[in-house]
Design a protein around this motif. Structure first.
Motif, PDB file in Angstrom:
ATOM      1  N   ASP A 168      37.007 -58.866  56.238  1.00  0.00           N
ATOM      2  CA  ASP A 168      36.205 -58.005  56.988  1.00  0.00           C
ATOM      3  C   ASP A 168      35.220 -57.186  56.496  1.00  0.00           C
ATOM      4  N   GLN A 169      35.664 -56.767  55.132  1.00  0.00           N
ATOM      5  CA  GLN A 169      34.686 -55.988  54.415  1.00  0.00           C
ATOM      6  C   GLN A 169      33.278 -56.668  54.086  1.00  0.00           C
ATOM      7  N   ALA A 172      31.759 -56.813  57.565  1.00  0.00           N
ATOM      8  CA  ALA A 172      31.126 -55.478  57.885  1.00  0.00           C
ATOM      9  C   ALA A 172      29.653 -55.440  57.291  1.00  0.00           C
ATOM     10  N   LEU A 176      26.145 -54.922  58.686  1.00  0.00           N
ATOM     11  CA  LEU A 176      25.168 -53.858  58.726  1.00  0.00           C
ATOM     12  C   LEU A 176      23.851 -54.299  57.969  1.00  0.00           C
ATOM     13  N   ASN A 272      39.368 -44.131  43.049  1.00  0.00           N
ATOM     14  CA  ASN A 272      39.076 -43.890  44.600  1.00  0.00           C
ATOM     15  C   ASN A 272      40.296 -44.585  45.445  1.00  0.00           C
ATOM     16  N   HIS A 274      43.834 -44.941  46.823  1.00  0.00           N
ATOM     17  CA  HIS A 274      44.713 -43.732  47.471  1.00  0.00           C
ATOM     18  C   HIS A 274      45.986 -44.627  48.032  1.00  0.00           C
TER      19      HIS A 274
ATOM     20  N   HIS B  82      40.575 -53.139  62.151  1.00  0.00           N
ATOM     21  CA  HIS B  82      41.156 -52.336  61.214  1.00  0.00           C
ATOM     22  C   HIS B  82      40.105 -51.971  60.331  1.00  0.00           C
ATOM     23  N   ALA B  84      37.716 -51.816  58.504  1.00  0.00           N
ATOM     24  CA  ALA B  84      36.920 -52.500  57.609  1.00  0.00           C
ATOM     25  C   ALA B  84      35.893 -51.572  56.725  1.00  0.00           C
ATOM     26  N   LEU B  85      36.374 -50.356  56.554  1.00  0.00           N
ATOM     27  CA  LEU B  85      35.682 -49.360  55.780  1.00  0.00           C
ATOM     28  C   LEU B  85      35.518 -49.594  54.271  1.00  0.00           C
ATOM     29  N   PHE B  86      34.574 -49.360  53.517  1.00  0.00           N
ATOM     30  CA  PHE B  86      34.580 -49.672  52.251  1.00  0.00           C
ATOM     31  C   PHE B  86      35.190 -48.731  51.395  1.00  0.00           C
ATOM     32  N   ARG B  87      36.528 -49.233  50.981  1.00  0.00           N
ATOM     33  CA  ARG B  87      37.412 -47.949  50.134  1.00  0.00           C
ATOM     34  C   ARG B  87      36.791 -47.437  49.191  1.00  0.00           C
ATOM     35  N   HIS B  88      35.816 -47.992  48.336  1.00  0.00           N
ATOM     36  CA  HIS B  88      35.410 -47.299  47.094  1.00  0.00           C
ATOM     37  C   HIS B  88      34.193 -46.652  47.352  1.00  0.00           C
ATOM     38  N   MET B  89      33.737 -46.334  48.738  1.00  0.00           N
ATOM     39  CA  MET B  89      32.581 -45.546  48.944  1.00  0.00           C
ATOM     40  C   MET B  89      33.228 -44.150  49.847  1.00  0.00           C
ATOM     41  N   PHE B  97      25.634 -46.968  54.446  1.00  0.00           N
ATOM     42  CA  PHE B  97      25.440 -48.312  53.883  1.00  0.00           C
ATOM     43  C   PHE B  97      24.190 -48.869  54.798  1.00  0.00           C
ATOM     44  N   TYR B 129      37.115 -40.129  50.555  1.00  0.00           N
ATOM     45  CA  TYR B 129      37.206 -41.466  50.609  1.00  0.00           C
ATOM     46  C   TYR B 129      38.153 -41.913  51.947  1.00  0.00           C
ATOM     47  N   GLN B 132      41.577 -41.003  52.373  1.00  0.00           N
ATOM     48  CA  GLN B 132      42.171 -39.729  52.642  1.00  0.00           C
ATOM     49  C   GLN B 132      41.924 -39.359  54.057  1.00  0.00           C
ATOM     50  N   ARG B 145      29.158 -45.429  61.176  1.00  0.00           N
ATOM     51  CA  ARG B 145      28.462 -46.731  60.286  1.00  0.00           C
ATOM     52  C   ARG B 145      27.777 -47.648  60.886  1.00  0.00           C
TER      53      ARG B 145
END
Lengths: 274, 355
Positions: A168-169, A172, A176, A272, A274, B82, B84-89, B97, B129, B132, B145
């Motif tokens: 899904d990343q 996404a 976008l 990054n 967590h 879920h 699908a955010l970019f975890r490294h951003m 984005f 991030y 968090q 987004r």
């Protein structure tokens, strides 16, 4: 008053004792012995053994070839991991198990096979050498055989991360407006960085210590294709054990410093998470 | 912009996810796709987003046929279940984005992201991030987004599915208000009928890859088109009875049916009654009713839920009474009472023919 043991996991004491014992027997004692042997030399003798022009050339070759091989392994390994995770094709399982072969194969065999393939009248060499591609008895040959050893480290560290990466990343990113190239560079690769750095570090460390395969493919010419471990063996053959230990110590300290840097890089790339 | 789905079919192997589905979503509306898992609602959403390709049929945005356009070309905002955010951003870079990949200049990106962060009320958290943030905050970031590049449509896949009840309520209200402000045509998938009714202008109920019914929430709720919709939209009591000469027959209940089955010939029929459409009486008193024993009383909540056993049918019946009515009746488990329907819905099975 007795203190209450608040550890939830039992077995800290025996576990830790075993770990320390084995670490001592397997790692610290041999390394310590090496240091002690090197200390039998005076400072001048030590310096004379480890910092000759010939030794310097060997260090440079060892680190340079290992670095180049680790970089090449990273590139090839990434592609292999990608193919193994993302595509279905016949023989995939066999291909997947072949990846581990360099772990198991005696490296001397690899060195011998590479050499006989790539020499001037070898199966591959007869076509490649006329084109100017000499992969036996040259520095590029060393890099080539080390790359063979390094690839599985990258594949096996990147593969599980790539498998766990949710589709899904990528979806996404596409929705976008990102094209495939942007998706790979901005979304997929950054997610793989920690695994790539780990794999790179393992491959690099493996290449630094490699002896068996290189000794066959390199030709071991002074100032050209002689790596530091060969220098050590030379000293041993001359029964100059102190000097051999001294070179080993230099190699050890350099490798350790490199690994610390890579470790720090790895931690940085995970900042990054967590 | 409006969405038009024309006879779309999608199969995954032998499983038919969508079976000849056609749908019209008017411009600027907020529509809920409601159905249980496997009903095809998410597949439909993904086809509109370009994440799946239909086997048959076409998809139009406004009048443009986008069936074969890639997700990248469609400019459709998609919010994933879920996140699908970019975890490294950071939050900022996540929202930016869609603008960055379009090569917008920094100033423009900054302006738009700031505006959106204000809209989702996360102004101070732009350097955090995703790891968090709380679930609700992540969902809002995912929404911002998706909205950043001014999409033609907004598609949301179970947007509040992974959140706890209270946050879900809040976000639901917030989404409705947001939609009233920005008017982007939105389609969201949910399996929660309450959510669909609370938020949407129009509800599309799906089942087995087909659309069962669509309409305004109150229309769908008050006039369910099929037993499935009736059953899906909340608790319901089901009775097997008969119809004959315009009358509904169930035990000693005999009610005039205004529309159903005027024929002389008797036919089996299924009756549906919602728990709040049943009343409990101490004595039959001539009203059509079912004799029942009280099994259990649950007075927690806005109404008292009563569970009874209809003696003649061996059926469990659920009734919802106001607390006042319960107090008036003085019910306790074991009592024998009479259950009377205020309203009965009947769905006749399709007549079967034999050769």
């Amino acid at each position: 008053m007795a203190t209450v043991n608040r550890r939830i996991l039992p077995g800290f004491l025996p576990g830790m004792s075993y770990t320390l014992t084995y670490l001592t027997i397997l790692v610290l004692v041999p390394l310590g012995a090496c240091f002690f042997k090197a200390m039998t030399l005076s400072w001048d003798q030590f310096w004379g053994a480890v910092w000759t022009p010939r030794a310097q050339a060997a260090y440079a070759l060892t680190f340079g070839a290992s670095l180049a091989a680790a970089v090449l392994s990273t590139v090839f390994g990434l592609v292999v991991a990608w193919v193994l995770v993302r595509y279905q094709f016949p023989g995939k399982r066999l291909f997947d198990s072949l990846i581990d072969l360099p772990f198991a194969l005696p490296t001397a065999v690899a060195g011998l096979v590479y050499r006989s393939l790539y020499v001037k009248n070898g199966w591959l060499g007869q076509f490649l050498v006329p084109l100017g591609i000499e992969l036996a008895l040259t520095r590029s040959g060393i890099v080539w055989v080390l790359t063979f050893l390094g690839i599985p480290f990258i594949v096996r560290t990147v593969q599980p991360v790539l498998e766990a990466l949710e589709s899904d990343q990528e979806e996404a990113a596409a929705s976008l407006g990102a094209n495939r190239f942007q998706t790979v560079c901005r979304v997929i690769l950054p997610n793989l960085y920690p695994a790539i750095v780990t794999g790179f570090a393992l491959a690099f460390a493996r290449c630094l210590g490699e002896y068996g395969s290189v000794v066959f493919i390199a030709g071991n010419k002074q100032f050209d294709t002689e790596i530091a471990p060969i220098l050590i063996v030379n000293r041993l053959e001359e029964t100059e054990y102190g000097e051999a230990a001294a070179i080993a110590i230099v190699l050890l300290v350099m490798s350790f410093a490199m690994l610390i840097v890579i470790n720090w890089l790895e931690r940085w790339s995970r900042r990054n998470e967590h | 912009m409006s969405i038009t789905i024309k006879s779309v079919t999608k199969r995954f192997g032998k499983f038919t996810a969508l079976d000849n589905v056609s749908l019209e979503v008017p411009s600027g509306s907020l529509v809920a796709l409601l159905g249980s898992s496997g009903s095809g609602k998410t597949t439909l959403l993904r086809i509109i987003a370009g994440l799946e390709v239909p086997d048959v049929g076409s998809v139009l945005i406004q009048d443009e046929d986008i069936t074969h356009a890639s997700a990248q070309q469609r400019n459709v905002g998609f919010v994933f279940q879920h996140y699908a955010l970019f975890r490294h951003m950071t939050v900022y870079e996540n929202v930016a984005f869609g603008l960055r990949v379009r090569g917008r200049p920094d100033g423009q990106v900054c302006e738009r992201v700031t505006e959106l962060l204000k809209l989702i009320r996360l102004e101070g958290l732009d350097q955090r991030y995703p790891g968090q943030l709380s679930g609700g905050q992540r969902q809002r970031v995912a929404l911002a987004r998706a909205l950043a590049a001014q999409p033609r449509l907004l598609l949301l896949d179970e947007p509040f599915g992974a959140l706890d009840a209270k946050v879900r309520q809040e976000l639901r209200t917030w989404l409705r208000r947001l939609h009233d402000e920005i008017h982007v045509t939105s389609l969201f998938v949910t399996h929660d009928q309450e959510e669909a009714f609370a938020v949407a202008d129009k509800v599309v109920v799906m089942q087995g890859g087909k659309i069962e019914q669509m309409g305004a929430p109150h229309e769908v709720f008050d006039h369910p088109a099929s037993p499935f919709v009736m059953d899906f939209l909340g608790n319901v009591n089901v009775f097997q009875g008969r119809v004959q000469s315009g009358r509904l027959l169930l035990g000693n209940i005999d009610l005039a049916a205004h529309d159903a089955h005027p024929q002389e010939e008797e036919r089996p029929a299924t009756f549906y009654v919602r728990p709040h459409e049943l009343d409990i009486k101490r004595s039959a008193n001539g009203t059509p009713s079912l004799k029942a024993n009280v099994l259990h009383l649950n007075p927690a909540g806005p109404v008292t839920r009563v569970q009874l056993l209809a003696v003649d049918f061996g059926l469990t019946v659920h009734v919802e009474l106001s607390h006042e009515r319960r107090a008036e009746l003085g019910l306790s488990p074991g009592d024998t009472v009479y259950v009377a329907p205020r309203k009965l819905r009947v769905f006749l099975p399709e007549p079967e023919y034999t050769i």
